[in-house]
Design a protein around this motif. Structure first.
Motif, PDB file in Angstrom:
ATOM      1  N   GLU A   1       0.835  -1.222  -0.169  1.00 32.98           N
ATOM      2  CA  GLU A   1      -0.100   0.098  -0.126  1.00 32.98           C
ATOM      3  C   GLU A   1       0.929   1.099   0.013  1.00 32.98           C
ATOM      4  O   GLU A   1       1.862   1.275   0.746  1.00 32.98           O
ATOM      5  N   HIS A   2       0.376   2.351  -0.843  1.00 35.87           N
ATOM      6  CA  HIS A   2       1.214   3.643  -0.907  1.00 35.87           C
ATOM      7  C   HIS A   2       0.381   4.496  -0.928  1.00 35.87           C
ATOM      8  O   HIS A   2      -0.656   4.746  -1.694  1.00 35.87           O
ATOM      9  N   THR A   3       0.550   5.756  -0.136  1.00 33.06           N
ATOM     10  CA  THR A   3      -0.224   6.948  -0.277  1.00 33.06           C
ATOM     11  C   THR A   3       0.794   8.160  -0.167  1.00 33.06           C
ATOM     12  O   THR A   3       1.617   8.382   0.847  1.00 33.06           O
ATOM     13  N   ALA A   4       0.371   8.941  -1.158  1.00 32.68           N
ATOM     14  CA  ALA A   4       1.041  10.201  -1.300  1.00 32.68           C
ATOM     15  C   ALA A   4       0.154  11.312  -0.528  1.00 32.68           C
ATOM     16  O   ALA A   4      -1.014  11.292  -0.963  1.00 32.68           O
ATOM     17  N   TYR A   5       0.560  11.896   0.289  1.00 30.77           N
ATOM     18  CA  TYR A   5      -0.404  13.050   0.989  1.00 30.77           C
ATOM     19  C   TYR A   5       0.109  14.565   0.519  1.00 30.77           C
ATOM     20  O   TYR A   5       1.419  14.804   0.570  1.00 30.77           O
TER      21      TYR A   5
END
Length: 267
Positions: A214-218
């Protein structure tokens, strides 16, 4: 039809790559390589991968590459370097998904790509490669006062941290911002006594259970937050992308390519 040889074929990714070959209409598995010391050497691959309805057996990494069109390698860096030497000697293209490479090992790939065609990517998911384009758009369009953070989660067995994919996301954002990634990347704030700078990219890591990826850019500021997230439910996602890359690479000239080239996403 692209005839494929897989290194580390008895590993988690190796077995997913075998399955992806059988699901593809344009790929044929020719060789499934394991170490000479492996307990699976000379055993039928369907003992580990039931979806492989074939008589192919796990073979030594030293066996001939004569009938292979493209090699795929997701092994650890030390193994990858040995396999790269074999590919150069046999003049065979390589798709490489090994992560955690040092600067010196990356330079080795650059030199090798002068002799054979190589696709190297930290992530072969089509969705992740679209995400790399999306984060660049966000970085360019959003105001400079946005805080930028990257979070990634993987299974407990993953060694490198942050993941290669998380770093690729950060590097894409830094490029869009005109920053040098290594100058703005922050991996640990445990000794920091200052407020977060908006001229940095922070990384957070989780290792637990069997999380595939899982990868998230905020991108956050006061009053709003944009989150761009990709979640992988199966290693087959990455394996299918690697097989797709192998088909694309088959007749390409020597050079170092990535999944952005394979998917024609380069701006």
């Amino acid at each position: 039809m692209t005839r494929i040889g897989i290194y580390g074929a008895n590993g988690r990714m190796g077995l997913a790559l075998i399955e992806a070959c059988y699901l593809s209409q344009q790929a044929e598995l020719i060789c499934a390589f394991v170490r000479e010391s492996s307990q699976y050497l000379d055993k039928a691959i369907n003992q580990l991968q039931p979806k492989a309805d074939t008589n192919i057996r796990f073979s030594s990494e030293q066996d001939t590459l004569e009938n292979v069109d493209v090699l795929i390698d997701f092994t650890l860096p030390e193994g990858m370097k040995q396999h790269l030497s074999a590919a150069i000697a046999a003049k065979k293209p390589m798709v490489i998904g090994t992560t955690g490479l040092t600067t010196t090992e990356m330079e080795l790939l650059v030199e090798a790509a002068k002799e054979i065609p190589i696709v190297f990517s930290r992530n072969y998911s089509v969705g992740i490669n679209l995400l790399l384009n999306l984060v660049q758009t966000a970085a360019q369009k959003l105001a400079d006062e946005m805080d930028i953070e990257i979070f990634e989660a993987h299974h407990r067995h993953k060694i490198d941290a942050p993941s290669g994919t998380a770093l690729a996301i950060g590097e894409a954002i830094a490029e869009a911002k005109g920053w040098q990634h290594d100058d703005v990347a922050v991996y640990d704030r445990s000794h920091s006594h200052e407020a977060k700078s908006q001229h940095e990219i922070g990384y957070s890591v989780l290792r637990a259970g069997d999380i595939v990826g899982e990868h998230t850019a905020y991108f956050a500021t006061m009053g709003e937050r944009l989150e761009l997230t990709h979640k992988a439910a199966s290693r087959l996602t990455f394996a299918s992308g690697a097989v797709r890359a192998a088909q694309w690479l088959k007749d390409k000239p020597a050079g170092l390519y990535d999944m952005q080239d394979v998917l024609d996403l380069k701006k």
